[in-house]
Design a protein around this motif. Structure first.
Motif, short mmCIF file in Angstrom:
data_model
loop_
_atom_site.label_atom_id
_atom_site.label_comp_id
_atom_site.label_asym_id
_atom_site.label_seq_id
_atom_site.Cartn_x
_atom_site.Cartn_y
_atom_site.Cartn_z
N GLY A 77 0.79 -1.85 -0.10
CA GLY A 77 0.26 -0.14 0.36
C GLY A 77 0.80 0.95 -0.21
O GLY A 77 2.17 0.81 0.27
N ALA A 78 0.17 2.44 -0.08
CA ALA A 78 0.83 3.52 -0.21
C ALA A 78 0.60 4.53 0.70
O ALA A 78 -0.34 4.28 1.93
CB ALA A 78 0.01 4.45 -1.78
N VAL A 79 2.31 4.66 0.97
CA VAL A 79 1.97 5.96 2.72
C VAL A 79 2.34 7.28 2.20
O VAL A 79 3.15 7.57 1.33
CB VAL A 79 3.25 5.30 3.45
CG1 VAL A 79 3.33 6.56 4.85
CG2 VAL A 79 2.88 3.23 3.97
N ILE A 80 1.33 8.11 2.47
CA ILE A 80 1.22 9.40 2.78
C ILE A 80 1.59 10.58 4.08
O ILE A 80 1.01 9.72 4.84
CB ILE A 80 0.46 10.02 1.65
CG1 ILE A 80 -0.83 9.77 2.01
CG2 ILE A 80 0.47 9.70 0.50
CD1 ILE A 80 -1.94 10.59 1.82
N PRO A 81 2.26 11.40 4.21
CA PRO A 81 2.11 12.21 5.63
C PRO A 81 0.74 12.27 5.54
O PRO A 81 -0.11 12.13 5.46
CB PRO A 81 2.78 14.03 5.15
CG PRO A 81 3.27 13.43 3.51
CD PRO A 81 3.13 12.60 2.51
N GLY A 82 0.18 12.21 7.15
CA GLY A 82 -1.04 12.95 6.94
C GLY A 82 -1.60 14.81 6.66
O GLY A 82 -0.94 15.59 6.41
N PHE A 83 -2.61 14.36 6.49
CA PHE A 83 -3.41 15.53 5.98
C PHE A 83 -3.05 16.55 6.87
O PHE A 83 -3.36 16.54 8.26
CB PHE A 83 -4.80 14.89 5.46
CG PHE A 83 -4.96 14.55 4.03
CD1 PHE A 83 -4.13 14.98 2.68
CD2 PHE A 83 -5.64 13.07 4.63
CE1 PHE A 83 -4.42 13.48 1.88
CE2 PHE A 83 -5.88 12.33 3.39
CZ PHE A 83 -5.38 12.19 2.11
N VAL A 84 -3.02 17.60 6.77
CA VAL A 84 -2.87 19.02 7.40
C VAL A 84 -4.21 20.35 6.60
O VAL A 84 -4.16 20.55 6.03
CB VAL A 84 -1.11 19.72 6.94
CG1 VAL A 84 -1.75 20.97 7.98
CG2 VAL A 84 -0.75 18.47 7.12
N ASP A 85 -5.45 20.13 7.43
CA ASP A 85 -6.08 20.48 7.00
C ASP A 85 -6.22 22.43 7.90
O ASP A 85 -6.29 21.89 8.82
CB ASP A 85 -8.13 19.88 7.22
CG ASP A 85 -9.02 20.28 6.85
OD1 ASP A 85 -8.49 21.79 6.94
OD2 ASP A 85 -10.13 19.87 7.32
N SER A 86 -5.67 22.76 7.37
CA SER A 86 -5.34 24.62 7.38
C SER A 86 -6.45 25.76 7.90
O SER A 86 -6.34 26.82 7.79
CB SER A 86 -4.45 25.11 7.27
OG SER A 86 -5.01 25.11 5.51
N HIS A 87 -7.80 25.14 7.07
CA HIS A 87 -9.16 25.58 7.37
C HIS A 87 -9.88 25.41 7.68
O HIS A 87 -10.62 24.25 7.01
CB HIS A 87 -9.26 26.41 6.05
CG HIS A 87 -10.15 27.34 5.93
ND1 HIS A 87 -10.19 29.23 5.96
CD2 HIS A 87 -11.58 27.46 6.20
CE1 HIS A 87 -10.94 29.91 5.71
NE2 HIS A 87 -12.10 28.88 6.79
N SER A 88 -10.92 25.24 8.77
CA SER A 88 -12.31 24.58 9.56
C SER A 88 -12.45 25.65 10.09
O SER A 88 -12.45 26.28 11.38
CB SER A 88 -11.83 23.09 9.90
OG SER A 88 -11.53 23.45 11.66
N HIS A 89 -14.16 25.22 10.60
CA HIS A 89 -14.66 25.95 11.57
C HIS A 89 -16.07 24.71 11.98
O HIS A 89 -16.92 24.97 11.34
CB HIS A 89 -15.82 27.33 10.87
CG HIS A 89 -15.11 27.95 9.66
ND1 HIS A 89 -15.43 29.33 10.01
CD2 HIS A 89 -14.63 27.65 8.50
CE1 HIS A 89 -14.19 29.69 9.16
NE2 HIS A 89 -14.14 29.01 8.38
N ILE A 90 -14.99 24.24 13.37
CA ILE A 90 -16.06 22.55 13.16
C ILE A 90 -16.59 23.22 14.92
O ILE A 90 -16.77 22.37 15.41
CB ILE A 90 -15.64 21.86 13.11
CG1 ILE A 90 -13.67 21.26 13.78
CG2 ILE A 90 -14.92 21.31 11.67
CD1 ILE A 90 -13.27 20.04 13.96
N VAL A 91 -17.10 24.08 15.65
CA VAL A 91 -17.31 24.53 16.74
C VAL A 91 -18.48 25.73 16.04
O VAL A 91 -18.02 27.23 16.19
CB VAL A 91 -16.51 25.29 17.66
CG1 VAL A 91 -17.09 25.17 19.04
CG2 VAL A 91 -15.24 24.56 17.42
N PHE A 92 -19.69 24.78 16.27
CA PHE A 92 -20.32 25.34 15.88
C PHE A 92 -22.13 24.52 16.10
O PHE A 92 -22.37 23.92 16.84
CB PHE A 92 -21.10 25.60 14.11
CG PHE A 92 -20.89 24.56 13.34
CD1 PHE A 92 -22.54 24.25 13.19
CD2 PHE A 92 -19.65 23.74 13.42
CE1 PHE A 92 -22.33 22.84 12.20
CE2 PHE A 92 -19.82 22.76 12.53
CZ PHE A 92 -21.34 21.98 11.90
#
Length: 406
Positions: A77-92
């Motif tokens: 299988g392929a291995v990649i760095p963990g995703f870095v989600d640099s924009h979210s609004h998840i407290v609502f």
């Protein structure tokens, strides 16, 4: 913390590259993790890294422990760095499915819909907001996101904004104070007075819990002059700047962000040639948010234009109830490849190293000795499958700081 060896990796995306090519991947590779960091990267056959005998065919696809070392067979299988989600609004609080349905029926998206979420968020208890927040983080983690930035912006009063940044800080160090999201209903027609509140009492309450200051510099939200006041006040309090800009039309937000040294400008749907040239000459990242265009039916930004001009591009989800209610970085990668002119390698890099650059982090987004061991194992032989098989749950295993979290 015990060491972990991931071997028999079919394709390893390091974002460091091979022979001067930053996009090149390693094949038949292995990664050694020790004490939460990457300790070694190289070919599975390299005798210098083998602390255990090679796995026999009988052990393929299994995890085993030998002499205190956990050995994980990636089984090609392929291995990649963990995703870095640099924009979210998840407290609502609340939900805006009806608004989405109306847009799909032809209603135009505008910034003012945020106010309905503000009312629901103000009414929600800390426990309710916390439970939902942690649910979103778990949802993101299951899809390969190991670092997430979280904004406030759905309180728009002192007490609620302070609650939101405090709750966000429970799950990430990347907390953004976005009191200047829109002007709340009680300040309608008095935007300057609301900015007075944001840069005064609200900033005082929120700055201790935040790392970043943000503003929505857009028609229907805040003018360039108001945005400057907000950003300069945050910078004076030790916060770093980021900016929402050029989502609904061209404006002054990009140039303001660059002038003030913002880490990123987010959206960038409508950029002038001057904007692109200025970004290319700066160290400000342009963060594209494909889920927004999918949900609002606005045109997708031309990432090919940006990359060819030399702009550093990040991809993020912008998870929020109004304009992009997805938490899937693989989905956003597929959209960027299909609609924004990016190759899969460019999109994966933008969703990992690009996101790290947007957060001014050099310890994540790459797989190299000394970096944090944030890794994703895919149930696919190459990262191309993230775009090739959209909507398919390909994330098989996730490590955060060297610990398997999925």
């Amino acid at each position: 913390m015990s060491a972990t060896l991931i071997t028999n990796i079919g394709e390893l995306t390091t974002n460091v590259g091979v022979d001067g090519d930053p996009g090149a991947a390693l094949h038949d590779a292995a990664v050694l993790i020790d004490d939460g960091r990457i300790a070694w990267v190289g070919p599975s056959s390299d005798p210098s890294m083998w602390r255990v005998a090679p796995l026999s065919s009988a052990n393929q696809g299994r995890t085993r422990h030998v002499d205190g070392l956990e050995v994980v067979d990636a089984d090609g299988g392929a291995v990649i760095p963990g995703f870095v989600d640099s924009h979210s609004h998840i407290v609502f609080g609340g939900d805006r499915a009806g608004e989405f349905e109306a847009r799909m029926a032809g209603e135009k998206y505008a910034a003012g819909g945020i106010r309905s979420t503000v009312a629901a968020t103000r009414d929600a208890s800390d426990d309710k907001l916390r439970t939902r927040l942690r649910g979103f983080v778990d949802e993101m983690r299951a899809q390969g996101t190991t670092t997430v930035e979280i904004k406030s912006g759905y309180g728009l009063d002192v007490a609620t904004e302070a609650r939101l940044v405090r709750l966000a800080a429970e799950v990430t160090p990347e907390v953004t104070f976005l009191g200047a999201h829109v002007v709340p209903a009680e300040y309608a027609g008095r935007g300057d007075e609301y900015v007075d509140l944001v840069v005064g009492e609200m900033l005082d309450a929120c700055a201790p819990h935040a790392k970043w200051i943000d503003v929505f510099c857009e028609a229907g939200a805040f003018t360039a002059a108001q945005s400057r006041r907000v950003l300069e006040a945050g910078i004076a309090r030790g916060l770093q700047a980021r900016v929402h800009a050029s989502q609904l039309g061209p404006g002054e937000g990009v140039r303001l962000a660059i002038e003030l040294g913002a880490a990123s400008v987010d959206h960038g749907t409508y950029l002038t040639d001057e904007d692109v040239a200025a970004l290319a000459a700066s160290d400000t990242v342009l963060t594209v948010l494909p889920g927004v265009e999918f949900s609002t039916r606005h045109p997708y930004p031309d990432a090919r234009r940006l990359i060819d001009a030399g702009v550093t591009v990040a991809i993020a989800c912008d998870t929020n109830p109004g304009s992009s209610f997805t938490s899937s970085m693989p989905f956003c990668i597929a959209l960027a490849v299909r609609e924004m002119g990016m190759t899969t390698a460019e999109a994966v890099r933008a969703a990992t190293a690009g996101g790290a650059a947007a957060l001014r982090r050099d310890d994540i987004g790459v797989i190299a000795p000394g970096k944090r061991a944030d890794l994703v194992l895919l149930d696919a032989p190459t990262a191309v499958h993230l775009a090739y098989r959209p909507g398919v749950p390909l994330v098989k295993q996730v490590w955060k700081d060297g610990v398997a979290v999925r």
